[in-house]
Write an enzyme that holds these catalytic residues in place. Structure first.
Site, PDB file in Angstrom:
ATOM      1  N   ALA A  70     -44.008  28.485  13.713  1.00 24.21           N
ATOM      2  CA  ALA A  70     -45.017  28.622  14.757  1.00 24.21           C
ATOM      3  C   ALA A  70     -46.103  27.599  14.462  1.00 24.21           C
ATOM      4  O   ALA A  70     -46.268  27.176  13.312  1.00 24.21           O
ATOM      5  CB  ALA A  70     -45.597  30.028  14.725  1.00 24.21           C
ATOM      6  N   GLY A 115     -41.152  30.631  12.166  1.00 21.26           N
ATOM      7  CA  GLY A 115     -40.629  30.771  13.533  1.00 21.26           C
ATOM      8  C   GLY A 115     -39.400  29.909  13.792  1.00 21.26           C
ATOM      9  O   GLY A 115     -38.588  30.234  14.669  1.00 21.26           O
ATOM     10  N   GLU A 118     -36.589  31.829  12.487  1.00 13.15           N
ATOM     11  CA  GLU A 118     -36.409  32.973  13.393  1.00 13.15           C
ATOM     12  C   GLU A 118     -35.703  32.551  14.679  1.00 13.15           C
ATOM     13  O   GLU A 118     -34.866  33.280  15.213  1.00 13.15           O
ATOM     14  CB  GLU A 118     -37.776  33.612  13.688  1.00 13.15           C
ATOM     15  CG  GLU A 118     -38.382  34.218  12.426  1.00 13.15           C
ATOM     16  CD  GLU A 118     -39.749  34.838  12.661  1.00 13.15           C
ATOM     17  OE1 GLU A 118     -40.721  34.068  12.824  1.00 13.15           O
ATOM     18  OE2 GLU A 118     -39.851  36.077  12.705  1.00 13.15           O
ATOM     19  N   GLU A 138     -44.096  32.917   5.662  1.00 12.60           N
ATOM     20  CA  GLU A 138     -45.295  33.518   6.258  1.00 12.60           C
ATOM     21  C   GLU A 138     -46.212  34.208   5.248  1.00 12.60           C
ATOM     22  O   GLU A 138     -47.429  34.183   5.408  1.00 12.60           O
ATOM     23  CB  GLU A 138     -44.898  34.526   7.353  1.00 12.60           C
ATOM     24  CG  GLU A 138     -44.464  33.893   8.672  1.00 12.60           C
ATOM     25  CD  GLU A 138     -42.971  33.602   8.738  1.00 12.60           C
ATOM     26  OE1 GLU A 138     -42.297  33.583   7.679  1.00 12.60           O
ATOM     27  OE2 GLU A 138     -42.464  33.392   9.861  1.00 12.60           O
TER      28      GLU A 138
HETATM   29  N1  CO8 Z   1     -47.648  24.185  12.567  1.00 10.74           N
HETATM   30  C1  CO8 Z   1     -48.450  23.170  12.936  1.00 10.74           C
HETATM   31  N2  CO8 Z   1     -48.325  21.923  12.448  1.00 10.74           N
HETATM   32  C2  CO8 Z   1     -47.341  21.719  11.570  1.00 10.74           C
HETATM   33  C3  CO8 Z   1     -46.474  22.740  11.142  1.00 10.74           C
HETATM   34  C4  CO8 Z   1     -46.654  24.041  11.700  1.00 10.74           C
HETATM   35  N3  CO8 Z   1     -45.864  25.078  11.360  1.00 10.74           N
HETATM   36  N4  CO8 Z   1     -45.602  22.228  10.225  1.00 10.74           N
HETATM   37  C5  CO8 Z   1     -45.932  20.919  10.110  1.00 10.74           C
HETATM   38  N5  CO8 Z   1     -46.968  20.616  10.909  1.00 10.74           N
HETATM   39  C6  CO8 Z   1     -47.618  19.319  11.093  1.00 10.74           C
HETATM   40  C7  CO8 Z   1     -48.465  18.957   9.875  1.00 10.74           C
HETATM   41  O1  CO8 Z   1     -49.745  19.603   9.963  1.00 10.74           O
HETATM   42  C8  CO8 Z   1     -48.543  17.462  10.024  1.00 10.74           C
HETATM   43  O2  CO8 Z   1     -49.471  17.162  11.051  1.00 10.74           O
HETATM   44  P1  CO8 Z   1     -50.547  15.977  10.813  1.00 10.74           P
HETATM   45  O3  CO8 Z   1     -49.707  14.741  10.635  1.00 10.74           O
HETATM   46  O4  CO8 Z   1     -51.359  15.986  12.062  1.00 10.74           O
HETATM   47  O5  CO8 Z   1     -51.302  16.339   9.558  1.00 10.74           O
HETATM   48  C9  CO8 Z   1     -47.164  17.095  10.564  1.00 10.74           C
HETATM   49  O6  CO8 Z   1     -46.634  18.289  11.144  1.00 10.74           O
HETATM   50  C10 CO8 Z   1     -46.197  16.641   9.490  1.00 10.74           C
HETATM   51  O7  CO8 Z   1     -46.157  17.639   8.490  1.00 10.74           O
HETATM   52  P2  CO8 Z   1     -46.483  17.350   6.930  1.00 10.74           P
HETATM   53  O8  CO8 Z   1     -47.356  16.146   6.797  1.00 10.74           O
HETATM   54  O9  CO8 Z   1     -46.969  18.636   6.335  1.00 10.74           O
HETATM   55  O10 CO8 Z   1     -45.009  17.005   6.412  1.00 10.74           O
HETATM   56  P3  CO8 Z   1     -44.460  17.161   4.930  1.00 10.74           P
HETATM   57  O11 CO8 Z   1     -43.143  16.469   4.924  1.00 10.74           O
HETATM   58  O12 CO8 Z   1     -45.493  16.771   3.935  1.00 10.74           O
HETATM   59  O13 CO8 Z   1     -44.221  18.754   4.752  1.00 10.74           O
HETATM   60  C11 CO8 Z   1     -43.471  20.911   5.436  1.00 10.74           C
HETATM   61  C12 CO8 Z   1     -43.269  19.387   5.531  1.00 10.74           C
HETATM   62  C13 CO8 Z   1     -43.150  21.377   4.000  1.00 10.74           C
HETATM   63  C14 CO8 Z   1     -42.494  21.553   6.402  1.00 10.74           C
HETATM   64  C15 CO8 Z   1     -44.918  21.263   5.778  1.00 10.74           C
HETATM   65  O14 CO8 Z   1     -45.254  20.630   7.013  1.00 10.74           O
HETATM   66  C16 CO8 Z   1     -45.172  22.736   5.949  1.00 10.74           C
HETATM   67  O15 CO8 Z   1     -45.278  23.461   4.960  1.00 10.74           O
HETATM   68  N6  CO8 Z   1     -45.283  23.207   7.202  1.00 10.74           N
HETATM   69  C17 CO8 Z   1     -45.599  24.590   7.508  1.00 10.74           C
HETATM   70  C18 CO8 Z   1     -44.404  25.479   7.302  1.00 10.74           C
HETATM   71  C19 CO8 Z   1     -44.754  26.910   7.567  1.00 10.74           C
HETATM   72  O16 CO8 Z   1     -45.530  27.540   6.865  1.00 10.74           O
HETATM   73  N7  CO8 Z   1     -44.165  27.494   8.635  1.00 10.74           N
HETATM   74  C20 CO8 Z   1     -44.400  28.849   9.025  1.00 10.74           C
HETATM   75  C21 CO8 Z   1     -45.508  28.924  10.010  1.00 10.74           C
HETATM   76  S1  CO8 Z   1     -45.980  30.575  10.391  1.00 10.74           S
HETATM   77  C22 CO8 Z   1     -44.827  31.100  11.441  1.00 10.74           C
HETATM   78  O17 CO8 Z   1     -43.893  30.422  11.766  1.00 10.74           O
HETATM   79  C23 CO8 Z   1     -45.029  32.484  11.960  1.00 10.74           C
HETATM   80  C24 CO8 Z   1     -43.979  32.835  12.993  1.00 10.74           C
HETATM   81  C25 CO8 Z   1     -44.301  34.156  13.618  1.00 10.74           C
HETATM   82  C26 CO8 Z   1     -45.411  34.094  14.612  1.00 10.74           C
HETATM   83  C27 CO8 Z   1     -45.628  35.381  15.266  1.00 10.74           C
HETATM   84  C28 CO8 Z   1     -46.660  35.496  16.352  1.00 10.74           C
HETATM   85  C29 CO8 Z   1     -47.813  34.693  16.406  1.00 10.74           C
END
Ligand code: CO8
Length: 261
Positions: A70, A115, A118, A138
């Site tokens: 998400a 997400g 999921e 999460e």
């Molecule tokens: N949301 C928003 N932006 C994201 C997300 C995300 N989940 N994942 C990556 N991005 C963005 C980064 O912020 C970055 O943006 P910017 O260049 O503007 O800074 C861009 O994508 C590239 O990402 P990274 O620079 O972080 O890339 P890396 O190769 O260094 O890292 C990772 C890759 C490990 C995947 C890292 O991006 C990461 O940890 N992402 C988040 C993963 C995460 O925690 N996902 C779970 C999110 S919570 C969720 O999904 C809840 C679902 C249920 C919701 C229920 C109702 C609301």
């Protein structure tokens, strides 16, 4: 339907009625913001009776990610009520995918986190490229999965493995996902799309009504899931300081310091 109907989705058809849906927001690793979710909702409604689609493959744009979760930025300001409502709305879209009348295959071509995992679990079958990483991180944000993951993961891999994945928040590699039954097959990235299309074409040699009823019958085994419970608990977490700390830590690119309140 033209792909240009959508900002974040791309839909391609082949002559054998296999369609490929690409989630196209690569600069944010295809994270599911509200617009992507709304477009998914619309697309699934539109293609339900479209003859050009007999089976659907879902994948992510770019080399790195299927879907990284998400959109964390959008989650940051959720209240308890908004959290519960957003969770329930996403669940309903993913339910539409799970109960789709034609086979839906996730082609996990990189990160499938939160997400994103999921979404893949809502599909009927999962194929992973050998570089895929799948996880539900999460809890590292002070949250729980809210788009059905707490229900579908134990259905797919059993309670014990599901507990481990959700409580550690650690992603697993493609070969481990295959070993525990989370993905059906693992393929080298270069061959994965061709392999998945062939698998879909094999399914489409069969009777379409039989495919629809088979999906319905197998899904009925899992009809006791507690999605409402998941949404309620997700909403409750949006009311905690740990949630705010977890989200802020991600956005500020630092480790979270949870206090348990
Ligand atoms: N949301 C928003 N932006 C994201 C997300 C995300 N989940 N994942 C990556 N991005 C963005 C980064 O912020 C970055 O943006 P910017 O260049 O503007 O800074 C861009 O994508 C590239 O990402 P990274 O620079 O972080 O890339 P890396 O190769 O260094 O890292 C990772 C890759 C490990 C995947 C890292 O991006 C990461 O940890 N992402 C988040 C993963 C995460 O925690 N996902 C779970 C999110 S919570 C969720 O999904 C809840 C679902 C249920 C919701 C229920 C109702 C609301």
């Amino acid at each position: 339907m033209k792909s240009s109907d959508f900002e974040f989705l791309k839909l391609d058809h082949n002559q054998n009625r296999v369609s490929v849906l690409t989630i196209n927001r690569p600069e944010k690793l295809n994270a599911l913001n509200r617009s992507v979710l709304n477009e998914l909702d619309q697309l699934f409604q539109k293609i339900r009776n479209d003859q050009k689609t007999g089976a659907l493959i879902i994948t992510g744009a770019g080399e790195k990610a299927f879907v990284a979760g998400a959109d964390i930025k959008e989650l940051s300001s959720l209240t308890k009520q908004q959290g519960e409502t957003l969770s329930a709305a996403g669940q309903s879209i993913f339910d539409q995918i799970e109960s789709f009348n034609k086979p839906v295959i996730a082609l996990i071509n990189g990160y499938a986190l939160g997400g994103g995992a999921e979404l893949a679990m809502a599909c009927h079958i999962r194929i992973a490229t050998d570089s895929a990483l799948i996880g539900l991180p999460e809890v590292s944000l002070g949250l729980i999965p809210g788009y059905g993951g707490t229900q579908r993961l134990p259905n797919l891999v059993g309670k014990s493995k599901a507990m481990e994945m959700v409580l550690t928040g650690q992603p697993i590699k493609a070969d481990e996902a295959f070993r525990i039954g989370l993905v059906n097959h693992v393929q080298p990235a270069a061959d994965a799309l061709g392999y998945t299309i062939k698998l879909a074409e094999k399914m489409l040699k069969n009777g379409p009504i039989a495919l629809e009823k088979a999906i319905e019958a197998i899904n009925s085994v899992y009809s006791n899931n507690s999605y409402t419970k998941e949404a309620t608990l997700f909403g409750q977490l949006c009311d905690t300081n740990d949630f705010r700390e977890g989200i802020n830590a991600f956005l500020e690119k630092r480790n979270a310091d949870f206090k348990g309140n």
